[in-house]
Scaffold this active site. Structure first.
Site, PDB file in Angstrom:
ATOM      1  N   GLY A  10       0.832  -1.205   0.000  1.00 43.22           N
ATOM      2  CA  GLY A  10       0.000   0.000   0.000  1.00 43.22           C
ATOM      3  C   GLY A  10       0.864   1.251   0.000  1.00 43.22           C
ATOM      4  O   GLY A  10       0.483   2.296   0.505  1.00 43.22           O
ATOM      5  N   GLY A  13      -0.307   4.749  -1.018  1.00 41.94           N
ATOM      6  CA  GLY A  13      -1.393   5.345  -0.229  1.00 41.94           C
ATOM      7  C   GLY A  13      -0.878   6.432   0.691  1.00 41.94           C
ATOM      8  O   GLY A  13       0.328   6.723   0.727  1.00 41.94           O
ATOM      9  N   ILE A  36      -0.568  -1.592  -6.098  1.00 40.82           N
ATOM     10  CA  ILE A  36      -1.168  -1.844  -7.421  1.00 40.82           C
ATOM     11  C   ILE A  36      -1.105  -0.559  -8.254  1.00 40.82           C
ATOM     12  O   ILE A  36      -1.217  -0.585  -9.475  1.00 40.82           O
ATOM     13  CB  ILE A  36      -2.609  -2.370  -7.221  1.00 40.82           C
ATOM     14  CG1 ILE A  36      -3.073  -3.185  -8.408  1.00 40.82           C
ATOM     15  CG2 ILE A  36      -3.582  -1.235  -6.871  1.00 40.82           C
ATOM     16  CD1 ILE A  36      -4.162  -4.190  -8.055  1.00 40.82           C
ATOM     17  N   ASP A  53      -0.061  -6.818  -7.564  1.00 40.05           N
ATOM     18  CA  ASP A  53      -1.235  -7.138  -6.748  1.00 40.05           C
ATOM     19  C   ASP A  53      -0.850  -8.067  -5.605  1.00 40.05           C
ATOM     20  O   ASP A  53      -0.222  -9.112  -5.820  1.00 40.05           O
ATOM     21  CB  ASP A  53      -2.290  -7.819  -7.649  1.00 40.05           C
ATOM     22  CG  ASP A  53      -3.627  -7.990  -6.932  1.00 40.05           C
ATOM     23  OD1 ASP A  53      -4.645  -8.123  -7.622  1.00 40.05           O
ATOM     24  OD2 ASP A  53      -3.626  -7.960  -5.675  1.00 40.05           O
ATOM     25  N   TYR A 153     -15.284  -3.313   6.088  1.00 37.26           N
ATOM     26  CA  TYR A 153     -13.888  -2.914   6.382  1.00 37.26           C
ATOM     27  C   TYR A 153     -13.567  -3.178   7.852  1.00 37.26           C
ATOM     28  O   TYR A 153     -12.521  -3.738   8.178  1.00 37.26           O
ATOM     29  CB  TYR A 153     -13.728  -1.437   6.045  1.00 37.26           C
ATOM     30  CG  TYR A 153     -12.469  -0.756   6.505  1.00 37.26           C
ATOM     31  CD1 TYR A 153     -12.490   0.143   7.573  1.00 37.26           C
ATOM     32  CD2 TYR A 153     -11.260  -0.966   5.850  1.00 37.26           C
ATOM     33  CE1 TYR A 153     -11.338   0.807   7.979  1.00 37.26           C
ATOM     34  CE2 TYR A 153     -10.107  -0.296   6.255  1.00 37.26           C
ATOM     35  CZ  TYR A 153     -10.160   0.588   7.318  1.00 37.26           C
ATOM     36  OH  TYR A 153      -9.019   1.244   7.734  1.00 37.26           O
ATOM     37  N   LYS A 157     -10.802  -5.779   9.214  1.00 33.38           N
ATOM     38  CA  LYS A 157      -9.688  -5.373  10.077  1.00 33.38           C
ATOM     39  C   LYS A 157      -9.695  -6.188  11.380  1.00 33.38           C
ATOM     40  O   LYS A 157      -8.647  -6.640  11.847  1.00 33.38           O
ATOM     41  CB  LYS A 157      -9.773  -3.873  10.388  1.00 33.38           C
ATOM     42  CG  LYS A 157      -9.348  -2.966   9.234  1.00 33.38           C
ATOM     43  CD  LYS A 157      -7.869  -3.102   8.931  1.00 33.38           C
ATOM     44  CE  LYS A 157      -7.378  -2.102   7.890  1.00 33.38           C
ATOM     45  NZ  LYS A 157      -5.931  -2.258   7.595  1.00 33.38           N
TER      46      LYS A 157
HETATM   47  C1  AKB Z   1     -11.796   5.077   7.004  1.00 33.01           C
HETATM   48  O1  AKB Z   1     -12.474   6.097   7.165  1.00 33.01           O
HETATM   49  O2  AKB Z   1     -12.224   4.054   6.479  1.00 33.01           O
HETATM   50  C2  AKB Z   1     -10.376   5.067   7.529  1.00 33.01           C
HETATM   51  C3  AKB Z   1     -10.356   4.567   8.924  1.00 33.01           C
HETATM   52  C4  AKB Z   1     -10.950   5.350  10.013  1.00 33.01           C
HETATM   53  O3  AKB Z   1      -9.807   3.505   9.182  1.00 33.01           O
HETATM   54  N1  AKB Z   1      -9.830   6.422   7.467  1.00 33.01           N
END
Ligand code: AKB
Length: 343
Positions: A10, A13, A36, A53, A153, A157
């Site tokens: 990443g 980023g 990527i 990737d 997400y 995580k």
């Molecule tokens: C998001 O908003 O998805 C990220 C985070 C808070 O992990 N910035």
């Protein structure tokens, strides 16, 4: 003979670019970067850049044949808002990509007889406050509380934290011989604000977006209400936390996953600080209720006492310093330079 390296995934980023700038100052470390997307030109000369990737296991095998990887900063991820539109892809990138890399780190640990260190940035997104009253009542959340994420997400995580713990403690636990375990370490970040880059696809993005829009003289409609509050951190402190955790003696760590934070602000408090610097900024509140509900499920603040106790964490930038010494001056310079070149 393989080249020793620190792998940053990443790398193109926001955190990746900031981390490269910080680590590149130590010329003894060879930085191998994987993303990527292409790495910005000004960073390429300082690293061994690879475009590819994370899901390509043949690519990972090739990298391992050329490099002895000592430390992995695994920053590659699809963020929370974007992951809601592509949950399957989010699972593949955020979970399968992480699993691929943990397997590589475990094999390399066994092969070289020394633990590969695996730094993993988790997020406040792993928390799920059930309603605004609970968020108001339980302001400073500890690592083991409210671990019920609302987003794909956040689920990704949280599961990757558990995978990291597994690979650090119980991997191949039924094998005839216990393998050497990799050294997994994790910080849970709040919303991050950089003066140099803009986030893409996050739900905490309204903080940086508001600031960058004001600096460019563009109107901004904030997608959460004025009172919405979450913790934030200036990007230099995010890098500081990752590097400081990496340098901590493993014996000093009482846990694998740590909260870190710097300051908590409401959207209105961010707006006020932005208007102090850019009095003509046009900032309105136009809540996007589904996105706002995600922010409402994240805690108002984090208890980072475990990180302060175990490895001496302490942010360099509180809200005052973040805006006055980093964000505002650097953003003004950035857009002044841009406007100067555009004429
Ligand atoms: C998001 O908003 O998805 C990220 C985070 C808070 O992990 N910035």
């Amino acid at each position: 003979m393989r080249k020793q390296a620190v792998l940053i995934t990443g790398a193109s980023g926001e955190v990746g670019q900031a981390l490269i700038r910080a680590l590149a100052e130590d010329e003894h470390k060879r930085l191998l970067t994987l993303d990527i997307r292409p790495l910005p030109a000004d960073l390429r000369a300082q690293v061994d850049p690879v475009e590819g990737d994370l899901l390509d296991e043949r690519l990972l095998a090739r990298l391992v044949s050329e490099y002895e990887i000592d430390v992995i900063y695994h920053l590659a991820a699809l963020l929370s808002t974007r992951s809601e539109f592509t949950p399957d892809m989010a699972h593949r990138v955020n979970v399968e990509g992480t699993l691929n890399l943990l397997k590589v780190a475990a094999e390399q640990t066994e092969w070289r007889g020394r633990a590969v260190q695996f730094l993993f940035p988790s997020s406040i997104a792993i928390y799920g406050m059930p309603d605004r009253e609970s968020k108001e009542l339980y302001q400073r959340v500890r690592e083991w509380e409210w671990n019920q994420p609302r987003t794909m997400y956040g689920c990704n995580k949280l599961y990757c934290e558990l995978l990291g713990s597994y690979f650090s403690q119980n991997y191949r636990q039924l094998a005839a011989r216990q393998p050497l375990m990799l050294d997994f370490r994790c910080v849970r970040f709040p919303g991050l604000i950089s003066a140099f880059t803009l986030p893409a696809g996050g739900t905490s993005d309204y903080g940086p977006e508001m600031l960058h829009a004001a600096a460019q003289g563009k109107p901004y409609g904030c997608f959460v209400r004025a009172e919405a509050r979450i913790p934030f951190m200036a990007m230099p402190d995010a890098v500081h936390a990752l590097v400081q955790l990496a340098q901590a003696p493993r014996s000093s760590l009482s846990r694998l996953v740590y909260n870190v934070t710097s300051f908590s602000l409401s959207a209105e408090e961010i707006r006020r600080r932005v208007l102090e610097a850019f009095p003509n900024a046009q900032i309105t509140f136009e809540p996007d209720r589904p996105r706002e509900a995600i922010i409402d499920s994240w805690p108002a603040d984090l208890d980072d006492s475990a990180a302060r106790r175990d490895w001496g964490w302490s942010p360099h930038y509180d809200a005052e310093r973040a805006f006055n010494d980093y964000l505002i001056p650097e953003i003004k310079k950035r857009y002044h330079d841009v406007q100067a070149t555009q004429g």
